[in-house]
Design a protein around this motif. Structure first.
Motif, short mmCIF file in Angstrom:
data_model
loop_
_atom_site.label_atom_id
_atom_site.label_comp_id
_atom_site.label_asym_id
_atom_site.label_seq_id
_atom_site.Cartn_x
_atom_site.Cartn_y
_atom_site.Cartn_z
N HIS A 229 47.93 37.20 28.72
CA HIS A 229 47.02 37.68 29.76
C HIS A 229 45.90 36.64 29.87
O HIS A 229 45.06 36.55 28.99
CB HIS A 229 46.47 39.05 29.34
N GLU B 181 46.64 41.21 38.16
CA GLU B 181 46.03 42.49 37.76
C GLU B 181 44.91 42.94 38.70
O GLU B 181 44.03 42.16 39.06
CB GLU B 181 45.45 42.37 36.35
N ASP C 92 46.45 47.99 36.08
CA ASP C 92 45.55 48.48 35.04
C ASP C 92 45.06 49.86 35.46
O ASP C 92 44.24 49.99 36.38
CB ASP C 92 44.38 47.50 34.85
N ASN D 221 41.39 50.53 35.10
CA ASN D 221 40.59 49.90 36.16
C ASN D 221 40.63 50.72 37.45
O ASN D 221 39.62 50.82 38.15
CB ASN D 221 41.09 48.48 36.44
N HIS E 114 48.36 48.11 32.01
CA HIS E 114 47.27 48.08 31.03
C HIS E 114 46.61 49.45 30.95
O HIS E 114 46.42 50.12 31.97
CB HIS E 114 46.18 47.08 31.46
N HIS F 87 36.46 48.08 27.45
CA HIS F 87 37.52 47.95 26.44
C HIS F 87 36.95 48.17 25.04
O HIS F 87 37.42 47.58 24.09
CB HIS F 87 38.20 46.57 26.49
N GLU G 138 44.55 47.92 25.58
CA GLU G 138 43.53 46.88 25.44
C GLU G 138 42.36 47.43 24.64
O GLU G 138 41.82 48.48 24.98
CB GLU G 138 42.98 46.47 26.82
#
Ligand SMILES: [Fe+2]
Lengths: 278, 251
Positions: free
Chosen positions: A58, A138, A170, A173, A201, A217, A244
């Motif tokens: 990543h 991402e 993600d 996110n 993720h 994270h 993560e």
């Protein structure tokens, strides 16, 4: 790795990965920028890691959304590293971290605009040609839009479809952005090209005020993000899932519990009914 | 370029704001969220530099540190995509920017170099060792040394004394730093000018000690050859034990 859960590799708990048996990921993810062009102690540890686990990468510094030229020397190093460690997935952020010939080492939001889409699509194609593999882009968390002329989902979907790249979805996110920008997370996910998702993720975040969540994270995953994850999996085929955790590292057993929890959801959604969903 | 100049200008404005924190108006942003970006970006850089130079940071944190970091990040275009190499750019920025250099702290050049070289040596790519054998003659054979080392000449003993005591200790010092093969650990060794000369010669112009002795006698004006020989032999044995001297070159 499809349908299996991995974890981000960090030097803080390297020993646990290499000699312990508490954390049991199916694979590990690392940032190539932190591990390429090195030797000595950490190169040896990296080699041991690669003997034990499959590795995904990543990236941090590609800056695909940057106005600056692509850095082909950097890309050559990335390409060599991916080859050396037989890396199956290389992902990067849909953001920019370099501008006017200066790296910023963090993820800045790109204006959601047509010209930015064209610019980025062109760059993703160039990168994919150069490194001779697909790249997964991402969706990043962002705290303010910048001169947007369309919504985020349209921006991401158009880029992924036109560049013919993969999507790293993600889920945290999405949750963070839905909260910060007051949209519906489920509807956003339905708007994503789920047939292009190659990787997922999952992470924790921090609510710093009623209207602001920061994607740190640094915390455990919260239940609503697990729920969003589960409803997402129900709509797509199995891909690798990554936990993560970059800060505020807890005891190894707590990370393993999160891995187990994610794996349970993957198994529930992906193994009972293995029919193609899309 | 496919990107329109207007879009580019917005991206540029945000990036510049993250670097210098000078408030900007960027259309279509939530103005109250911009400081979040400034803070996130700046803290990554600040933390990276502070953990790379812990001694310098501890010494300057109450006075000059924040100003130097601010000037660095707002003025310097960070070039490396690998952030662990950024401390090198910080050191170069300090050494080469007259307006940030602290005349009151003349030992900072040495201190920054010392702290950076530890990182560089620890992280740098492996250098292949020469072919060597363990048995040989200290005088007649060519001595093989660990290639993963740095030998530096310092004006201040930053490897020996805390920063607060350096100002009165200006002189000439030699520091040998090398990476242990198996553990990857860095060893630090204060050397005399004589031993620094021997190591430099073994590295730059490898030749048997008997020829280096001739240079030493000439350069250092040594009279007591036997004493010199004894001292050098002790030195070589000591660094053989430490893992810096590997043995003797194979032809
Ligand atoms: Fe992520």
């Amino acid at each position: 790795m499809n349908g299996k859960v991995g974890i981000g590799f960090r030097r803080d708990f390297a020993d646990e990965f290499l000699s312990g048996n508490i954390i049991q990921p199916a694979f590990v993810e690392l940032a190539p920028e932190n591990w390429m062009n090195i030797g000595g102690y950490w190169k040896k540890q990296l080699n041991k890691l690669a003997e034990r686990y499959a590795i995904t990468c990543h990236g941090l510094s590609l800056s695909i959304g940057s106005p600056d030229e692509l850095d082909f020397n950097f890309l050559k190093d990335i390409k060599d590293f991916l080859k050396e460690y037989n890396v199956k997935i290389y992902s990067e952020h849909l953001s920019y971290s370099k501008c006017n010939n200066a790296h910023l080492y963090d993820l800045l939001p790109i204006p959601f605009r047509d010209d930015a889409i064209k610019h980025i699509v062109d760059r993703i194609k160039t990168v994919q040609d150069f490194i001779e593999r697909r790249i997964a882009i991402e969706n990043v968390s962002y705290y303010t839009p910048v001169a947007a002329e369309m919504d985020e989902a349209t921006f991401i979907r158009t880029i992924v479809e036109e560049a013919d790249c993969d999507l790293l979805l993600d889920v945290n996110n999405v949750f963070v952005n839905a909260h910060n920008h007051t949209y519906n997370a489920e509807a956003f996910i339905e708007n994503m090209p789920l047939n292009k998702v190659a990787y997922i993720h999952m992470a924790g975040h921090k609510k710093v005020s009623d209207d602001l969540i920061i994607d740190t994270h640094g915390e455990a995953i919260i239940d609503p993000v697990y729920d969003l994850f589960e409803s997402t999996l129900a709509q797509m085929n199995p891909v690798p899932v990554l936990l993560e955790r970059d800060f505020n590292i807890p005891q190894p057993i707590e990370l393993q519990e999160e891995i187990v929890q994610l794996q349970k959801i993957c198994d529930k959604q992906w193994t009972k009914d293995h029919a193609i969903k899309i | 370029m496919l990107l329109k100049s207007e879009t580019y200008r917005h991206q540029e404005a945000l990036a510049q704001y993250c670097r210098d924190g000078i408030s900007v108006n960027i259309p279509g942003t939530k103005a109250e969220r911009l400081p979040t970006y400034r803070r996130l970006v700046f803290n990554v850089v600040k933390d990276t530099i502070e953990s790379a130079f812990p001694i310098t940071y501890e010494h300057l944190k109450d006075d000059h540190w924040d100003e130097i970091i601010y000037r660095f990040f707002s003025n310097h275009n960070c070039q490396t995509p690998q952030i662990w190499k950024l401390p090198y750019e910080f050191m170069q920025f300090y050494l080469n920017t007259e307006t940030v250099r602290l005349a009151t702290h003349p030992y900072l050049d040495d201190l920054l170099l010392f702290e950076w070289l530890e990182i560089e040596l620890y992280m740098m790519e492996d250098i292949s060792y020469p072919n060597y054998k363990l048995k040989g003659d200290w005088v007649k054979d060519i001595i093989a040394i660990n290639p993963e080392y740095r030998l530096i000449k310092l004006e201040y003993p930053v490897h020996i004394s805390p920063p607060s005591r350096l100002i009165d200790q200006k002189g000439v010092y030699f520091l040998l730093m090398f990476r242990e093969k198996e553990s990857g650990r860095i060893q630090f060794n204060n050397l005399s000018a004589l031993f620094a000369f021997i190591i430099e010669t073994l590295s730059e112009h490898p030749k048997p000690m008997e020829e280096i002795y001739a240079d030493i006698i000439h350069l250092f004006g040594v009279n007591d050859i036997q004493l010199l020989h004894n001292k050098v032999t002790d030195f070589l044995n000591h660094y053989l034990d430490k893992g810096f001297i590997l043995g003797f070159r194979k032809h």
